[in-house]
Design a protein around this motif. Sequence first.
Motif, PDB file in Angstrom:
ATOM      1  N   ALA A  98       0.844  -1.186   0.000  1.00  0.00           N
ATOM      2  CA  ALA A  98       0.000   0.000   0.000  1.00  0.00           C
ATOM      3  C   ALA A  98       0.881   1.239   0.000  1.00  0.00           C
ATOM      4  CB  ALA A  98      -0.921   0.002   1.210  1.00  0.00           C
ATOM      5  N   ARG A  99       0.428   2.236  -0.716  1.00  0.00           N
ATOM      6  CA  ARG A  99       1.159   3.495  -0.831  1.00  0.00           C
ATOM      7  C   ARG A  99       0.277   4.581  -0.245  1.00  0.00           C
ATOM      8  NH1 ARG A  99       2.526   6.875  -6.078  1.00  0.00           N
ATOM      9  NH2 ARG A  99       4.427   7.861  -5.330  1.00  0.00           N
ATOM     10  N   SER A 100       0.853   5.480   0.539  1.00  0.00           N
ATOM     11  CA  SER A 100       0.050   6.442   1.290  1.00  0.00           C
ATOM     12  C   SER A 100      -0.376   7.644   0.456  1.00  0.00           C
ATOM     13  CB  SER A 100       0.827   6.904   2.525  1.00  0.00           C
ATOM     14  OG  SER A 100       2.057   7.488   2.142  1.00  0.00           O
ATOM     15  N   VAL A 101      -0.525   7.444  -0.841  1.00  0.00           N
ATOM     16  CA  VAL A 101      -1.137   8.419  -1.733  1.00  0.00           C
ATOM     17  C   VAL A 101      -2.056   7.633  -2.648  1.00  0.00           C
ATOM     18  CG1 VAL A 101       0.792  10.042  -1.655  1.00  0.00           C
ATOM     19  CG2 VAL A 101       0.777   8.241  -3.404  1.00  0.00           C
ATOM     20  N   ILE A 102      -2.891   8.333  -3.403  1.00  0.00           N
ATOM     21  CA  ILE A 102      -3.908   7.638  -4.198  1.00  0.00           C
ATOM     22  C   ILE A 102      -3.415   7.212  -5.570  1.00  0.00           C
ATOM     23  CG2 ILE A 102      -5.831   8.752  -3.016  1.00  0.00           C
ATOM     24  CD1 ILE A 102      -6.071  10.646  -5.408  1.00  0.00           C
ATOM     25  N   TRP A 103      -2.196   7.593  -5.940  1.00  0.00           N
ATOM     26  CA  TRP A 103      -1.682   7.258  -7.269  1.00  0.00           C
ATOM     27  C   TRP A 103      -0.765   6.041  -7.199  1.00  0.00           C
ATOM     28  CZ3 TRP A 103      -1.171  12.316  -5.249  1.00  0.00           C
ATOM     29  CH2 TRP A 103      -2.184  13.189  -5.693  1.00  0.00           C
ATOM     30  N   GLY A 104      -0.982   5.097  -8.080  1.00  0.00           N
ATOM     31  CA  GLY A 104      -0.173   3.892  -8.094  1.00  0.00           C
ATOM     32  C   GLY A 104       1.222   4.154  -8.619  1.00  0.00           C
ATOM     33  N   SER A 105       2.118   3.200  -8.378  1.00  0.00           N
ATOM     34  CA  SER A 105       3.497   3.329  -8.832  1.00  0.00           C
ATOM     35  C   SER A 105       4.095   1.944  -9.035  1.00  0.00           C
ATOM     36  CB  SER A 105       4.321   4.090  -7.798  1.00  0.00           C
ATOM     37  OG  SER A 105       5.706   4.006  -8.097  1.00  0.00           O
ATOM     38  N   PRO A 106       5.008   1.774  -9.992  1.00  0.00           N
ATOM     39  CA  PRO A 106       5.708   0.491 -10.164  1.00  0.00           C
ATOM     40  C   PRO A 106       6.989   0.390  -9.334  1.00  0.00           C
ATOM     41  CG  PRO A 106       6.227   1.927 -11.983  1.00  0.00           C
ATOM     42  CD  PRO A 106       5.275   2.682 -11.101  1.00  0.00           C
ATOM     43  N   GLU A 107       7.268   1.385  -8.514  1.00  0.00           N
ATOM     44  CA  GLU A 107       8.520   1.427  -7.772  1.00  0.00           C
ATOM     45  C   GLU A 107       8.366   0.837  -6.374  1.00  0.00           C
ATOM     46  OE1 GLU A 107      11.280   2.275  -9.220  1.00  0.00           O
ATOM     47  OE2 GLU A 107      10.258   2.894 -11.063  1.00  0.00           O
ATOM     48  N   VAL A 108       9.184  -0.152  -6.064  1.00  0.00           N
ATOM     49  CA  VAL A 108       9.143  -0.795  -4.748  1.00  0.00           C
ATOM     50  C   VAL A 108       9.322   0.230  -3.634  1.00  0.00           C
ATOM     51  CG1 VAL A 108      10.372  -2.392  -3.222  1.00  0.00           C
ATOM     52  CG2 VAL A 108       9.945  -3.021  -5.615  1.00  0.00           C
ATOM     53  N   SER A 109      10.235   1.165  -3.824  1.00  0.00           N
ATOM     54  CA  SER A 109      10.598   2.117  -2.769  1.00  0.00           C
ATOM     55  C   SER A 109       9.493   3.100  -2.433  1.00  0.00           C
ATOM     56  CB  SER A 109      11.848   2.888  -3.180  1.00  0.00           C
ATOM     57  OG  SER A 109      11.609   3.618  -4.372  1.00  0.00           O
ATOM     58  N   GLU A 110       8.459   3.181  -3.250  1.00  0.00           N
ATOM     59  CA  GLU A 110       7.412   4.174  -3.019  1.00  0.00           C
ATOM     60  C   GLU A 110       6.223   3.619  -2.243  1.00  0.00           C
ATOM     61  OE1 GLU A 110       6.482   6.168  -6.656  1.00  0.00           O
ATOM     62  OE2 GLU A 110       8.520   6.938  -6.907  1.00  0.00           O
ATOM     63  N   TYR A 111       6.338   2.414  -1.744  1.00  0.00           N
ATOM     64  CA  TYR A 111       5.262   1.802  -0.960  1.00  0.00           C
ATOM     65  C   TYR A 111       5.634   1.778   0.513  1.00  0.00           C
ATOM     66  CZ  TYR A 111       2.804   0.640  -5.204  1.00  0.00           C
ATOM     67  OH  TYR A 111       2.122   0.739  -6.389  1.00  0.00           O
ATOM     68  N   ASP A 112       4.642   2.065   1.367  1.00  0.00           N
ATOM     69  CA  ASP A 112       4.873   2.235   2.796  1.00  0.00           C
ATOM     70  C   ASP A 112       4.598   0.989   3.615  1.00  0.00           C
ATOM     71  OD1 ASP A 112       5.160   5.214   2.487  1.00  0.00           O
ATOM     72  OD2 ASP A 112       3.056   4.995   1.886  1.00  0.00           O
ATOM     73  N   SER A 113       3.653   0.195   3.152  1.00  0.00           N
ATOM     74  CA  SER A 113       3.225  -0.961   3.929  1.00  0.00           C
ATOM     75  C   SER A 113       3.259  -2.196   3.040  1.00  0.00           C
ATOM     76  CB  SER A 113       1.797  -0.767   4.456  1.00  0.00           C
ATOM     77  OG  SER A 113       1.699   0.399   5.236  1.00  0.00           O
ATOM     78  N   TRP A 114       3.674  -3.325   3.645  1.00  0.00           N
ATOM     79  CA  TRP A 114       3.821  -4.572   2.897  1.00  0.00           C
ATOM     80  C   TRP A 114       3.190  -5.720   3.666  1.00  0.00           C
ATOM     81  CZ3 TRP A 114       6.165  -4.961  -1.903  1.00  0.00           C
ATOM     82  CH2 TRP A 114       6.808  -3.804  -2.366  1.00  0.00           C
ATOM     83  N   GLY A 115       2.641  -6.668   2.932  1.00  0.00           N
ATOM     84  CA  GLY A 115       2.182  -7.902   3.541  1.00  0.00           C
ATOM     85  C   GLY A 115       3.340  -8.859   3.733  1.00  0.00           C
ATOM     86  N   GLN A 116       3.026 -10.034   4.271  1.00  0.00           N
ATOM     87  CA  GLN A 116       4.067 -11.011   4.590  1.00  0.00           C
ATOM     88  C   GLN A 116       4.445 -11.871   3.382  1.00  0.00           C
ATOM     89  OE1 GLN A 116       0.892 -11.471   5.121  1.00  0.00           O
ATOM     90  NE2 GLN A 116       0.473 -13.576   4.480  1.00  0.00           N
ATOM     91  N   GLY A 117       3.645 -11.834   2.343  1.00  0.00           N
ATOM     92  CA  GLY A 117       3.919 -12.585   1.131  1.00  0.00           C
ATOM     93  C   GLY A 117       3.225 -13.939   1.106  1.00  0.00           C
ATOM     94  N   THR A 118       2.959 -14.415  -0.102  1.00  0.00           N
ATOM     95  CA  THR A 118       2.371 -15.737  -0.288  1.00  0.00           C
ATOM     96  C   THR A 118       3.091 -16.414  -1.460  1.00  0.00           C
ATOM     97  OG1 THR A 118       0.303 -16.972  -0.588  1.00  0.00           O
ATOM     98  CG2 THR A 118       0.502 -14.903  -1.796  1.00  0.00           C
ATOM     99  N   GLN A 119       3.442 -17.681  -1.274  1.00  0.00           N
ATOM    100  CA  GLN A 119       4.234 -18.404  -2.265  1.00  0.00           C
ATOM    101  C   GLN A 119       3.355 -18.900  -3.409  1.00  0.00           C
ATOM    102  OE1 GLN A 119       7.741 -19.216  -2.321  1.00  0.00           O
ATOM    103  NE2 GLN A 119       7.201 -19.874  -4.405  1.00  0.00           N
ATOM    104  N   VAL A 120       3.803 -18.642  -4.624  1.00  0.00           N
ATOM    105  CA  VAL A 120       3.178 -19.189  -5.830  1.00  0.00           C
ATOM    106  C   VAL A 120       4.225 -20.022  -6.554  1.00  0.00           C
ATOM    107  CG1 VAL A 120       2.206 -18.642  -8.091  1.00  0.00           C
ATOM    108  CG2 VAL A 120       1.526 -17.308  -6.074  1.00  0.00           C
ATOM    109  N   THR A 121       3.897 -21.292  -6.780  1.00  0.00           N
ATOM    110  CA  THR A 121       4.810 -22.185  -7.477  1.00  0.00           C
ATOM    111  C   THR A 121       4.093 -22.757  -8.691  1.00  0.00           C
ATOM    112  OG1 THR A 121       5.912 -22.779  -5.408  1.00  0.00           O
ATOM    113  CG2 THR A 121       6.264 -24.233  -7.301  1.00  0.00           C
ATOM    114  N   VAL A 122       4.698 -22.566  -9.853  1.00  0.00           N
ATOM    115  CA  VAL A 122       4.130 -23.064 -11.105  1.00  0.00           C
ATOM    116  C   VAL A 122       5.050 -24.174 -11.607  1.00  0.00           C
ATOM    117  CG1 VAL A 122       3.302 -22.499 -13.407  1.00  0.00           C
ATOM    118  CG2 VAL A 122       3.237 -20.764 -11.587  1.00  0.00           C
ATOM    119  N   SER A 123       4.561 -25.395 -11.547  1.00  0.00           N
ATOM    120  CA  SER A 123       5.402 -26.534 -11.895  1.00  0.00           C
ATOM    121  C   SER A 123       4.524 -27.724 -12.250  1.00  0.00           C
ATOM    122  CB  SER A 123       6.319 -26.893 -10.723  1.00  0.00           C
ATOM    123  OG  SER A 123       7.050 -28.065 -10.997  1.00  0.00           O
ATOM    124  N   SER A 124       5.021 -28.553 -13.159  1.00  0.00           N
ATOM    125  CA  SER A 124       4.314 -29.783 -13.495  1.00  0.00           C
ATOM    126  C   SER A 124       4.844 -30.944 -12.666  1.00  0.00           C
ATOM    127  CB  SER A 124       4.461 -30.080 -14.991  1.00  0.00           C
ATOM    128  OG  SER A 124       5.824 -30.118 -15.352  1.00  0.00           O
TER     129      SER A 124
END
Length: 124
Positions: A98-124
């Motif tokens: 989440a970024r503490s302004v209403i405009w989105g951004s592709p830059e990691v450094s411009e986000y203030d809050s982060w979740g813990q992450g969830t693993q996605v594995t694509v494999s046969s």
Amino acid sequence: QVQLVESGGGLVQPGGSLRLSCAASGRTFSTYAMGWFRQAPGKEREFVATIGWLPTRIIYADSVKGRFTISTDSAKNTVYLQMNSLRPEDTAVYFCAARSVIWGSPEVSEYDSWGQGTQVTVSS
């Protein structure tokens, strides 16, 4: 700050689909932009998608354009990432942010809050 909790990751075969969810709490949902990022082992965290407001604007990384869709449910304070036509190279830990302004951004450094992450594995 915003508290973020991701869910929905797992193991899927190439060509399959998954939907990730990110539940947000702590602030009114529409007052901040949201983003999805991913990090594969040994690689830097990279941008996947972002959604911002006024006007609503969505940006995707070229690598996922046409396959992934970001959306929100303001009643549930939740942002989603629908992932279709998954490929092995999509394997990573996926984070919402989440970024503490209403405009989105592709830059990691411009986000203030982060979740813990969830693993996605694509494999046969």
